[in-house]
Design a protein around this motif. Sequence first.
Motif, PDB file in Angstrom:
ATOM      1  N   SER A   1     -64.237  73.109 -35.779  1.00 34.92           N
ATOM      2  CA  SER A   1     -63.305  72.793 -34.688  1.00 34.92           C
ATOM      3  C   SER A   1     -61.859  72.959 -35.137  1.00 34.92           C
ATOM      4  O   SER A   1     -61.013  73.435 -34.362  1.00 34.92           O
ATOM      5  N   ASP A   2     -61.555  72.589 -36.393  1.00 33.89           N
ATOM      6  CA  ASP A   2     -60.191  72.742 -36.894  1.00 33.89           C
ATOM      7  C   ASP A   2     -59.793  74.212 -36.928  1.00 33.89           C
ATOM      8  O   ASP A   2     -58.678  74.580 -36.529  1.00 33.89           O
ATOM      9  N   ARG A   3     -60.686  75.058 -37.427  1.00 35.29           N
ATOM     10  CA  ARG A   3     -60.389  76.485 -37.489  1.00 35.29           C
ATOM     11  C   ARG A   3     -60.299  77.087 -36.084  1.00 35.29           C
ATOM     12  O   ARG A   3     -59.486  77.967 -35.825  1.00 35.29           O
ATOM     13  N   LEU A   4     -61.153  76.582 -35.197  1.00 32.68           N
ATOM     14  CA  LEU A   4     -61.140  77.078 -33.819  1.00 32.68           C
ATOM     15  C   LEU A   4     -59.815  76.732 -33.139  1.00 32.68           C
ATOM     16  O   LEU A   4     -59.203  77.583 -32.464  1.00 32.68           O
ATOM     17  N   LEU A   5     -59.364  75.501 -33.305  1.00 30.11           N
ATOM     18  CA  LEU A   5     -58.093  75.093 -32.696  1.00 30.11           C
ATOM     19  C   LEU A   5     -56.929  75.855 -33.299  1.00 30.11           C
ATOM     20  O   LEU A   5     -55.964  76.202 -32.599  1.00 30.11           O
ATOM     21  N   LEU A   6     -56.981  76.123 -34.590  1.00 22.64           N
ATOM     22  CA  LEU A   6     -55.910  76.883 -35.235  1.00 22.64           C
ATOM     23  C   LEU A   6     -55.869  78.306 -34.691  1.00 22.64           C
ATOM     24  O   LEU A   6     -54.787  78.852 -34.422  1.00 22.64           O
ATOM     25  N   ALA A   7     -57.045  78.904 -34.503  1.00 19.46           N
ATOM     26  CA  ALA A   7     -57.098  80.249 -33.935  1.00 19.46           C
ATOM     27  C   ALA A   7     -56.608  80.252 -32.490  1.00 19.46           C
ATOM     28  O   ALA A   7     -55.892  81.166 -32.056  1.00 19.46           O
ATOM     29  N   PHE A   8     -56.975  79.212 -31.732  1.00 19.15           N
ATOM     30  CA  PHE A   8     -56.527  79.113 -30.345  1.00 19.15           C
ATOM     31  C   PHE A   8     -55.013  78.949 -30.266  1.00 19.15           C
ATOM     32  O   PHE A   8     -54.370  79.479 -29.364  1.00 19.15           O
ATOM     33  N   GLN A   9     -54.455  78.228 -31.234  1.00 14.26           N
ATOM     34  CA  GLN A   9     -53.011  77.999 -31.247  1.00 14.26           C
ATOM     35  C   GLN A   9     -52.242  79.306 -31.332  1.00 14.26           C
ATOM     36  O   GLN A   9     -51.126  79.414 -30.821  1.00 14.26           O
ATOM     37  N   GLU A  10     -52.852  80.322 -31.959  1.00 17.96           N
ATOM     38  CA  GLU A  10     -52.188  81.616 -32.097  1.00 17.96           C
ATOM     39  C   GLU A  10     -52.323  82.487 -30.855  1.00 17.96           C
ATOM     40  O   GLU A  10     -51.677  83.529 -30.750  1.00 17.96           O
ATOM     41  N   MET A  11     -53.136  82.087 -29.913  1.00 14.46           N
ATOM     42  CA  MET A  11     -53.358  82.878 -28.704  1.00 14.46           C
ATOM     43  C   MET A  11     -52.280  82.606 -27.658  1.00 14.46           C
ATOM     44  O   MET A  11     -51.727  81.508 -27.595  1.00 14.46           O
ATOM     45  N   ASP A  12     -52.019  83.602 -26.838  1.00 14.68           N
ATOM     46  CA  ASP A  12     -51.052  83.419 -25.753  1.00 14.68           C
ATOM     47  C   ASP A  12     -51.518  82.356 -24.769  1.00 14.68           C
ATOM     48  O   ASP A  12     -50.708  81.670 -24.148  1.00 14.68           O
ATOM     49  N   LEU A  13     -52.831  82.212 -24.623  1.00 15.04           N
ATOM     50  CA  LEU A  13     -53.377  81.239 -23.680  1.00 15.04           C
ATOM     51  C   LEU A  13     -52.927  79.824 -24.011  1.00 15.04           C
ATOM     52  O   LEU A  13     -52.735  79.003 -23.104  1.00 15.04           O
ATOM     53  N   SER A  14     -52.738  79.516 -25.301  1.00 17.85           N
ATOM     54  CA  SER A  14     -52.347  78.155 -25.687  1.00 17.85           C
ATOM     55  C   SER A  14     -50.959  77.790 -25.191  1.00 17.85           C
ATOM     56  O   SER A  14     -50.619  76.609 -25.107  1.00 17.85           O
ATOM     57  N   GLU A  15     -50.140  78.792 -24.881  1.00 22.27           N
ATOM     58  CA  GLU A  15     -48.775  78.532 -24.418  1.00 22.27           C
ATOM     59  C   GLU A  15     -48.681  78.438 -22.903  1.00 22.27           C
ATOM     60  O   GLU A  15     -47.603  78.192 -22.364  1.00 22.27           O
ATOM     61  N   THR A  16     -49.776  78.663 -22.196  1.00 24.02           N
ATOM     62  CA  THR A  16     -49.736  78.548 -20.734  1.00 24.02           C
ATOM     63  C   THR A  16     -49.807  77.080 -20.321  1.00 24.02           C
ATOM     64  O   THR A  16     -49.957  76.187 -21.149  1.00 24.02           O
ATOM     65  N   ILE A  17     -49.726  76.846 -19.045  1.00 23.59           N
ATOM     66  CA  ILE A  17     -49.688  75.471 -18.525  1.00 23.59           C
ATOM     67  C   ILE A  17     -51.061  75.101 -17.974  1.00 23.59           C
ATOM     68  O   ILE A  17     -51.597  75.787 -17.095  1.00 23.59           O
ATOM     69  N   ALA A  18     -51.617  74.023 -18.495  1.00 24.77           N
ATOM     70  CA  ALA A  18     -52.894  73.534 -17.967  1.00 24.77           C
ATOM     71  C   ALA A  18     -52.671  72.790 -16.659  1.00 24.77           C
ATOM     72  O   ALA A  18     -53.368  73.006 -15.678  1.00 24.77           O
ATOM     73  N   LYS A  19     -51.670  71.899 -16.673  1.00 27.96           N
ATOM     74  CA  LYS A  19     -51.354  71.095 -15.489  1.00 27.96           C
ATOM     75  C   LYS A  19     -49.854  70.889 -15.433  1.00 27.96           C
ATOM     76  O   LYS A  19     -49.212  70.739 -16.467  1.00 27.96           O
ATOM     77  N   SER A  20     -49.317  70.870 -14.239  1.00 23.71           N
ATOM     78  CA  SER A  20     -47.900  70.553 -14.062  1.00 23.71           C
ATOM     79  C   SER A  20     -47.754  69.645 -12.853  1.00 23.71           C
ATOM     80  O   SER A  20     -48.567  69.689 -11.930  1.00 23.71           O
ATOM     81  N   PHE A  21     -46.710  68.831 -12.880  1.00 21.47           N
ATOM     82  CA  PHE A  21     -46.548  67.839 -11.804  1.00 21.47           C
ATOM     83  C   PHE A  21     -46.261  68.530 -10.488  1.00 21.47           C
ATOM     84  O   PHE A  21     -45.355  69.342 -10.369  1.00 21.47           O
TER      85      PHE A  21
END
Length: 986
Positions: free
Chosen positions: A7-27
């Motif tokens: 899971s740690d390696r998976l999250l680190l790899a996800f952090q490098e993806m453009d998807l991680s910088e998108t917005i999951a939820k906004s007010f």
Amino acid sequence: MELREFSDRLLLAFQEMDLSETIAKSFNYNPERNLLDQSMWDHIRTGVEACLALLNYLKSFGFHVDEEELKLALIAFVLHDLHKESSIRKKEASEYAIPLEEIERVCRHLCQTIETAVPPAKFIRAAGVSSFSPKLGDLGALPGECRWTCIRDWVKLMDQAASITCIAECMEKRTIHNLTEHLCRLLPPKITENMRIVYHYVQEIRGMVTTQMHNGMALLMKQHDYFPWLRFGDGTLYITFAGGSLPEKKLLIDGLMKLFFCSIADAADQVDREKLFNRATLQCQTLAFLVYSSPQDFARLFHEIFLKASGKSKTFPENSFDKGKLSSYQAKSVDELFARFEIDPSFDEEFREKWYYTARYMAALQRLIQRLEGLAPSESLKSLAANFGLQADDIVRMVPDTLHSNNKRYDGAIWLAYRYIKSAEVDGKRAVHLPIEEWRLEVRKKAVRLLEGKITPEKVMEMISDELKMNEDLKSYFREQLVVSWEKSRELNHLDSRNLLKKKTRSQKRICNLCNRQILDGVQPKVKGQVIQDSVNVFSNRILPKGWVPGKRSDVAALHWCGVCSLEFILRQVFSVDSFAGGDKSRQIYLFAFPSFQITEEGLLELQEELKHFFGTIHVHRRGNFKHIWQFPFVEDDKEHLRNHLRVHFQLYSEFFQQELAERNRPPGTGDVLKASPPGNVLMFTYDCYSNTLERTREEAWLKALTAALSLHKLYGFRILLTEKPFVFLSDVREIHYAIHLDAPPYKVVRLLNGTESRGTADFVVPIEQVREMLYRLAYIWEIHQTVHPIDFAKPTDKNVSSILHQLDVHPMAGAYFFKRFLTENPSPTNAFERSCREINQKQGGNIMGLAREIALASLELYKPDILHKGRSHRYENLFRLAVKGIKEKRDKSELCGLITKRLERLSGQQRSGYVPRIDATKVMRFVDLVYDRFFMEVCGGNIAKLNQKQNQLADGIFFETHLERVKEVREKQAAKAENGRRDSE
């Protein structure tokens, strides 16, 4: 590979993806679904952590998940919001209609990074589809070797846990019911038959008191076999599979009381000794009794306080007796006074130092005995003398009563200390002949023996109860604020109707000026000036106390605080989140951080380790050995990951600050420090721009605090409220909708925010979709500031950033303004400074910046000015200034063309000013049209007054564009020349 490592390696790899910088939820206010700001990175991280925390707890009940299946679920959850990525192509109108080839491409890239097999693309697509959608056909087309429905249920459980906003939501909606349903589908019946999910809820948010309450409740619930699964800003969700009985709320409150005082005692080593003792009155602060409970503790405290070197010892005791004090004794001189008390004046410097140390130590002991036993000053002096085997009746008689009762005088202890030094022996040696270090240790040992039996834990708690009435007030507060799901009754603090109906006068009511709670009978309703640490009118909208003078922080004696508010500031002193200076010249901004949306026990432990002894700062100057500046990756267009850079920045300066504290035993006299409270459901950071000598401006403090808040949001996903008020009173944590909230910031800082329409509200906020843009904007400002206003080591503040903010407000091309002024004194700019100015221009300039570039290029077609440092401004703006001058002289365009042509003819004959290409009348006319039609007629409306107002601003832009264009041309020419030279040599 173990699940945690995976899971740690998976999250680190996800952090490098453009998807991680998108917005999951906004007010976006919707009564049915009121979402709060959350990034995709925080959404995925919180869901994964919630799942792993639950599995770790389930191990104690013998449940072990199929790790290969859960790895598939983790990958699917990381990519379950792939449809929100704008770069992903979709075949149909449905947001879930992503081509399988596109899913395979993204999933393959992720899995190659973590070196694992690629899951079927159809399952990844199905995992992202809403449970209420009819588009779940992909599940039926999957091979039968895996339990795909079960794996998808794990994905939905993580999504459900990551989407809960707060405990208030659990109280209002079917959240707990939905969690229970998910768990019943995933876990065997023998485990879920005793499953129970409960919560505690705290509505009010204060700071340290709130954090301690949440942390204490987690410890108590663990003792009853309830695992604190998910922590939110307003409470914690607990889960158990053991079916244990739930404790009564009354027992929980009793347990919280014990934990509160234990936590203070456990933090004793962290507390600055100066906060425990009032040197002016030689008395212990109330905080000392919360921290210490043994004779050894108080004896050590006095020893460490009086051990510090002081120049006053060289002139002691004469410096304690001026003419006024001598007249109180009816003595004409110090010699006469010495003779009256049988003092031999022929003592050396070492004796003075012993006497000075012993007198203050005895005075502190006298004050302590007086407080413990409720004695009069003269009686406590006699008691002290008896314990040391001395006579003090004559001293009590000869010292005037006014000096006995003066809490800033310790005359009796001075004369008693002299007698003790003269008469005492240590191992057969007279005290006067002992080395001073041995004598100090002897006094300390004697103090321990004297305090035996007088200082006990019970006596200390009795004093705290007598002076603060804290026990009763704190219990009342817990009964009022703490709500548990199995016992929701609350006992409110009702105000006395007599106080409410009392007419407003300068005689304050027995109502707390901070929280409006009833002040209990017997509580001393006065506040110390050094505790309040801010202007009085920040705290109260009532009539100010009689005699109060604005700007005098110490004049707050008539302000009334309840015991809980007093405890809050005591806890801040214990955990070192108060101000280093506390003077009127300092500025302190409070950052209240709320997790987005939840945090697990393991996540809390990581935060505790990361923020342990945390002293960060926003360092923007390239200087000395530490050249790691906050704005580096923003202004250098560096590809370094922002979160890693920010984490290293805070860690580096925290270590530097701690090292400096250890070496100097005190912080620098003037500085900035970002401090963190112990982590809990809610965190409190303080950005302290402190100094006792230099004025720290509001703009500087707020800009640094905003920079820190955005950085913390980027690192941890906190939603943060910035305020100058030390308390934040919210009816619901969901009132903090956006990534960043600013409570009444300075006007110049407000102007940095995007417009009201862009923000979607008139409140001063930074929505999550604007966080990245704001980070870059602040980085450009700090880079311009550190270039234009280098650090002055004699006055190490950044107050001149206010001038940067002013120009951003009034100048349409503020970057060009600073660029021009810098280049008039310096030969060339750095790439970072140039980029910062250009970005600021593009953000602020708009059409006027485009016009400046057009005029600059048109001017360069007529005249190529030299880029030498001297006279640069005159050369770059030569033709523009001439055209403006002609307009002011009311010349028409044909006359302006003539002026430009004549000027070009003169310039063509001048050396070292540049060169003039062949004069082209068409190009001259085009240049004049730009200045006359586009600038004078359109921008200035044909108004000479407006022309005078705007010409210098446009000239700054022309200078900026001209310099960049000329430097580019010169470099290209030099590169071409070098290339030709290389070819000739070959």
